[in-house]
Design an enzyme around this catalytic site. Structure first.
Site, short mmCIF file in Angstrom:
data_model
loop_
_atom_site.label_atom_id
_atom_site.label_comp_id
_atom_site.label_asym_id
_atom_site.label_seq_id
_atom_site.Cartn_x
_atom_site.Cartn_y
_atom_site.Cartn_z
CE LYS A 22 -1.89 1.81 4.00
NZ LYS A 22 -1.58 3.24 4.06
CG ASN A 23 2.45 2.67 3.52
OD1 ASN A 23 1.25 2.89 3.33
ND2 ASN A 23 2.97 2.57 4.74
CB CYS A 116 -4.71 6.03 10.83
SG CYS A 116 -5.15 4.55 9.92
NE ARG A 121 -0.35 10.31 10.25
CZ ARG A 121 -0.66 9.24 9.52
NH1 ARG A 121 -1.87 8.73 9.61
NH2 ARG A 121 0.21 8.68 8.72
CG ASP A 305 2.62 1.56 9.59
OD1 ASP A 305 2.26 2.45 10.37
OD2 ASP A 305 2.77 1.76 8.36
NE ARG A 397 -7.35 4.42 5.14
CZ ARG A 397 -6.38 4.75 5.98
NH1 ARG A 397 -6.60 4.78 7.26
NH2 ARG A 397 -5.20 5.10 5.54
#
Ligand code: UD1
Length: 419
Positions: A22-23, A116, A121, A305, A397
């Protein structure tokens, strides 16, 4: 809306292929804006965050289509450089459109990103770096109005190795006049993957994976085909699920060097691990040992994570584990949910201590964020009674189909309608 129903208490066994990261894919989708022709992302993971990125690209005028498992993006006729708030708020990675939009159009208008809830952030490092590259950025009613007639290469030093800021700088640098040298860059494998994609498109980027990255501006880039690296956090989730259930699994399509810190902790807790290129296998002991102290850190340290996921894994370990969260202020929101299953965890500020208990029992829980939600799945797999996990949109997600993968490993998990 649906929830997950899980009945645990049996070891996971088998072999599965891990989804694309995903990242990696999210910044790569932003990077397609820099290309004059179509880019094909092979075996693109089907995630809600990928849908959100595709929606932003389509809103900006790109042609985006799925061809089997590939996602094809053609940004040649793209016109827009404005992203509305409702799209920005769908995920954190929406902010990675800023660098490429400025590089291509000299203009961008967007609001603060979602993602999230892990505490504050900020995006100050992104904005500061782009200002150093010549962008004028002002805020008006919650919107960021950004302009740069032509970005120019600059020497930039990041005080914190921010993953997102590194990606934005790299992408802006591709469209800037001259050379950008970034020191203090994040070293995550996903940055290397972004560099591989950009180089395939004809960009001159080097040094990703190290502390200093250099980009020579060159536009436009051409199209390419790219397959993202395997998702190291999805892999960590399945390794932890196998470790926590005394199972034995093998994962395909993931690199051990991307998971070094996680593998070392699992070995310390009593797991046996084996790896070859693109293959990683784990055998869990009957009961895990506590891991002493784990502190999250930027790559190659222990990934934030994987913190919640490992915490769930160690709830039944023999001994205690202290977990220190060094990246985000509010990343223990899964703890009250784990306690519903009988976990014994004490939290103070950014530190949590997990005292291993003999057994977890089934419970109804609520996913509070993406990885916290995955942690609840790992916990539920350890209880013989059924559990239910609600608010699974958080999990969707980042996981293509966590139920499919766990079922392929012999776990009892399915989706059920709410209500
Ligand atoms: C990325 C990952 C996320 C992971 C995180 C840390 C993606 C899509 N997301 O998020 O899964 O948890 O890296 O590994 O790749 N910071 C600032 N100012 C900024 C930017 C960041 O102070 O402008 C701080 C953050 O608050 C945090 C730290 O830097 O404490 C690291 O954040 P960063 O690496 O930027 O995380 P993301 O890119 O958002």
């Amino acid at each position: 809306m649906s929830h997950l129903r899980i009945t645990g208490g049996r070891p996971l066994r088998g072999e599965i292929a891990v989804q694309g990261a995903k990242n990696s894919v999210l910044p790569i989708l932003s990077a397609t804006i820099l290309s004059a022709d179509a880019c094909r992302i092979r075996c693109c993971p089907r995630l809600d965050d990928v849908d959100a990125a595709a929606e932003i690209l389509a809103y900006l005028g790109c042609a985006v289509r799925w061809e089997g498992g590939d996602l094809v993006v053609d940004s040649s006729r793209m016109t827009g450089c404005h992203i509305p708030r409702y799209l920005m708020e769908k995920m954190r990675s929406s902010v990675i459109f800023l660098g490429p939009l400025l590089a291509r159009f000299g203009e961008a208008s967007l609001s603060y990103p979602g993602g999230c809830q892990l505490g504050p952030r900020p995006i100050d490092l992104h904005l500061q770096a782009l200002r150093e590259m010549g962008a004028e950025i002002r805020e008006d009613g919650g919107r960021l109005l950004c302009r740069a007639r032509r970005l120019r290469g600059a020497e930039i030093s990041l005080p914190i190795p921010s993953v997102g800021a590194t990606e934005n700088i790299l992408l802006a640098g591709c469209g800037a006049a001259g050379t950008t040298i970034l020191s203090g860059a994040a070293r995550e494998p996903e940055i290397e993957d972004l560099q591989s994609f950009l180089v395939r498109c004809g960009a001159q980027v080097s040094g990703a994976g190290g502390h200093t990255v250099a980009v020579v501006g060159k536009q436009p880039l051409h199209g390419c085909q790219h397959r993202c690296i395997g998702d190291r956090i999805a892999a960590a989730t399945y390794l932890c699920a196998a470790a926590a259930t005394g199972g034995q699994i093998a994962l395909l399509g993931v690199e051990q060097r991307h998971l070094g810190a996680v593998c070392r902790v699992l070995q310390r807790c009593g797991c046996t691990m084996r790896h070859e290129e693109g293959f990683l296998a784990l055998r869990g002991p009957e009961r895990l040992r506590g891991a002493n102290i784990i502190a999250t850190a930027p790559f190659p340290g222990f990934p934030t994570d994987a913190q919640a996921i490992l915490m769930a894994t160690l709830c039944r370990a023999d001994g205690a584990t202290m977990m220190v969260e060094n990246l985000f202020d509010s990343r223990f929101r899964h703890v009250p949910e784990l306690r519903r299953m009988g976990a014994h965890i004490r939290c103070q500020g950014r530190t949590a201590v997990v005292y291993g208990v003999d057994a977890l029992h089934g419970a109804a829980m609520r996913a509070t964020d993406l990885r916290g939600g995955a942690a609840l799945v790992v916990a539920a797999l350890q209880a013989e009674e059924p559990s239910a996990i609600y608010e699974i949109h958080h999990i969707q997600r980042g996981y293509e189909d966590i139920a499919r993968d766990i079922r392929a490993l012999g776990g009892h998990i399915d989706f059920a309608a709410d209500g």
